[in-house]
Scaffold this motif. Structure first.
Motif, mmCIF file in Angstrom:
data_model
loop_
_atom_site.group_PDB
_atom_site.id
_atom_site.type_symbol
_atom_site.label_atom_id
_atom_site.label_comp_id
_atom_site.label_asym_id
_atom_site.label_seq_id
_atom_site.Cartn_x
_atom_site.Cartn_y
_atom_site.Cartn_z
ATOM 1 N N ASP A 18 0.841 -1.199 0.000
ATOM 2 C CA ASP A 18 0.000 0.000 0.000
ATOM 3 C C ASP A 18 0.876 1.250 0.000
ATOM 4 O O ASP A 18 1.485 1.596 1.010
ATOM 5 C CB ASP A 18 -0.919 -0.004 1.213
ATOM 6 C CG ASP A 18 -2.093 0.948 1.060
ATOM 7 O OD1 ASP A 18 -1.951 1.929 0.293
ATOM 8 O OD2 ASP A 18 -3.126 0.728 1.698
ATOM 9 N N LEU A 19 0.931 1.925 -1.140
ATOM 10 C CA LEU A 19 1.752 3.122 -1.308
ATOM 11 C C LEU A 19 0.895 4.372 -1.497
ATOM 12 O O LEU A 19 1.351 5.367 -2.049
ATOM 13 C CB LEU A 19 2.694 2.945 -2.509
ATOM 14 C CG LEU A 19 3.640 1.749 -2.459
ATOM 15 C CD1 LEU A 19 4.444 1.653 -3.751
ATOM 16 C CD2 LEU A 19 4.578 1.836 -1.255
ATOM 17 N N ARG A 20 -0.343 4.331 -1.022
ATOM 18 C CA ARG A 20 -1.223 5.489 -1.203
ATOM 19 C C ARG A 20 -0.750 6.697 -0.407
ATOM 20 O O ARG A 20 -0.777 7.824 -0.892
ATOM 21 C CB ARG A 20 -2.650 5.125 -0.779
ATOM 22 C CG ARG A 20 -3.382 4.199 -1.725
ATOM 23 C CD ARG A 20 -4.703 3.788 -1.131
ATOM 24 N NE ARG A 20 -4.541 3.044 0.116
ATOM 25 C CZ ARG A 20 -5.525 2.753 0.950
ATOM 26 N NH1 ARG A 20 -6.759 3.158 0.683
ATOM 27 N NH2 ARG A 20 -5.283 2.052 2.063
ATOM 28 N N SER A 21 -0.338 6.484 0.835
ATOM 29 C CA SER A 21 0.074 7.610 1.679
ATOM 30 C C SER A 21 0.784 7.085 2.911
ATOM 31 O O SER A 21 0.558 5.948 3.344
ATOM 32 C CB SER A 21 -1.156 8.422 2.115
ATOM 33 O OG SER A 21 -0.783 9.463 3.005
ATOM 34 N N ASP A 22 1.638 7.929 3.497
ATOM 35 C CA ASP A 22 2.246 7.578 4.779
ATOM 36 C C ASP A 22 1.264 7.752 5.939
ATOM 37 O O ASP A 22 1.568 7.393 7.084
ATOM 38 C CB ASP A 22 3.532 8.366 5.029
ATOM 39 C CG ASP A 22 3.389 9.850 4.757
ATOM 40 O OD1 ASP A 22 2.259 10.325 4.519
ATOM 41 O OD2 ASP A 22 4.415 10.566 4.765
#
Length: 377
Positions: A18-22
């Motif tokens: 999951d690289l949508r957001s930190d």
């Protein structure tokens, strides 16, 4: 992370990256332990020692006199705006891609009653100093609003996590001082900026009057942000925080995770930066005519990939990236985000390990090549 996603159905084991957001980062085991053992009290009465420790530590780290622990970066920005723009008919100056202008639901106007004058953001997150001077209302008559604040964002989200140059920040501060106007830094990811520049957070925040940062993004804490400034500013900020419903009670349970974040999670942000660059380089190495990344713009834990919208739009790529078909040789679902049709945003954080990076690269490259082959036909 493992789930079952095939063609949108729960029917097969795949790995999810999951690289949508930190913002989706989970607290570390050490944070959970600290939260369990936190000494707490009523923070509205100023009786939570863990919150006090966090505020004092954060203020020192930023080189400011005092700080206050709040629920979110959006709340921190709104409080800062309400304190600085304390007269009716106030106007603040912001970049047109600034988070407070684009992504905080118009809070400055909706809640604070503050008008925003916008400047065009450059690709590096800055804006023209000459245009800034022209936007400042000098000796306004009773027809005009009063310029009451300049706001900057560092790192700059919509510019792909770009770090504002220190010399530019100094010049903004000097211009503001000439006209007795405060500067607020939306420093949600200021720690990423400090790590990238190899300077202290205090140096990054030197030329602004107030600054906030999120504990709940790359630093990994579950909830919260810090707003810092002078003692008199923070006294007013606490009053506004209460009016916004932000007067929390035994908040030390959350502050305990924030203390771990400040002690253990700042220096390791360099790993996230390296992971982001590795993914970006892998995309560039495909040498695609449809998908492009400017490696010179990749500085911290965010990067943006641009698409040729005559071929496809961001949601098409995102959907295929997240999808795992029965015939796919790579059993990985990668989640990414986008703000418009021409770009896809990738963000790393502490739970994205070397293994997740390698898996993400495999899937991203596979999907890029698949689209390339499709449009060759």
């Amino acid at each position: 992370m493992y789930e079952k996603i095939i063609n949108g159905d729960l029917s097969g084991d795949v790995r999810i990256v999951d690289l949508r957001s930190d913002t989706i980062s989970k607290p570390t085991p050490e944070m959970r332990e600290a939260m369990f053992h936190a000494i707490v009290g009523d923070d509205v009465y100023g009786e939570d020692p863990t919150v006090t420790d966090l505020e004092q530590k954060a203020a020192k780290l930023l080189g400011k006199e005092d700080a206050v622990f709040v629920v979110s970066g959006t709340m921190a920005n709104l409080i800062a705006i309400m304190v600085h723009c304390n007269q009716r008919g106030s106007e603040m100056i912001s970049g047109d891609n600034g988070h407070t202008f684009r992504f905080e639901q118009g809070g400055p106007a909706q809640i604070a009653g503050v008008q925003t004058a916008i400047l065009k953001n450059n690709e590096d997150g800055t804006f023209s100093l000459d245009e800034l001077r022209n936007k400042i209302r000098k000796n306004p008559d009773f027809h005009e609003p009063v310029t009451s604040l300049i706001i900057v964002e560092n790192t700059h989200n919509m510019c792909g996590g770009k770090v504002l140059p220190l010399d530019w920040l100094e010049k903004v501060g000097n211009i503001a001082a000439e006209h007795n106007i405060p500067v607020h830094m939306d420093g949600a990811r200021i720690m990423n900026a400090a790590v990238y520049l190899k300077v202290t957070p205090k140096r990054v925040a030197r030329d602004v009057d107030s600054v906030c940062f999120c504990l709940s993004k790359g630093l990994g804490a579950p909830v919260g942000a810090i707003l810092a400034g002078t003692k008199s500013f923070i006294i007013k900020a606490r009053r506004v925080r209460k009016a916004l419903g932000g007067g929390w009670r035994q908040a030390g349970i959350l502050a305990a995770a924030g203390l771990v974040a400040l002690d253990k999670m700042i220096d390791r942000l360099a790993e996230d930066h390296a992971h982001t660059l590795k993914i970006a380089k892998a995309i560039v190495d495909v040498n695609s005519k449809i998908f492009k990344v400017d490696l010179k713009a990749v500085e911290t834990n965010i990067f943006i990939m641009y698409l040729d919208t005559t071929k496809l739009v961001a949601r098409d790529f995102q959907h295929r990236l997240a999808e795992v078909r029965q015939t796919d040789p790579i059993r990985v679902s990668v989640k990414a985000s986008s703000r418009d049709a021409e770009c896809v945003r990738f963000v790393t954080y502490w739970e994205i390990t070397d293994k997740e990076v390698d898996l993400a690269i495999q899937k991203i490259v596979f999907v890029i090549k698949e689209f390339e082959d499709t449009f060759k036909e």
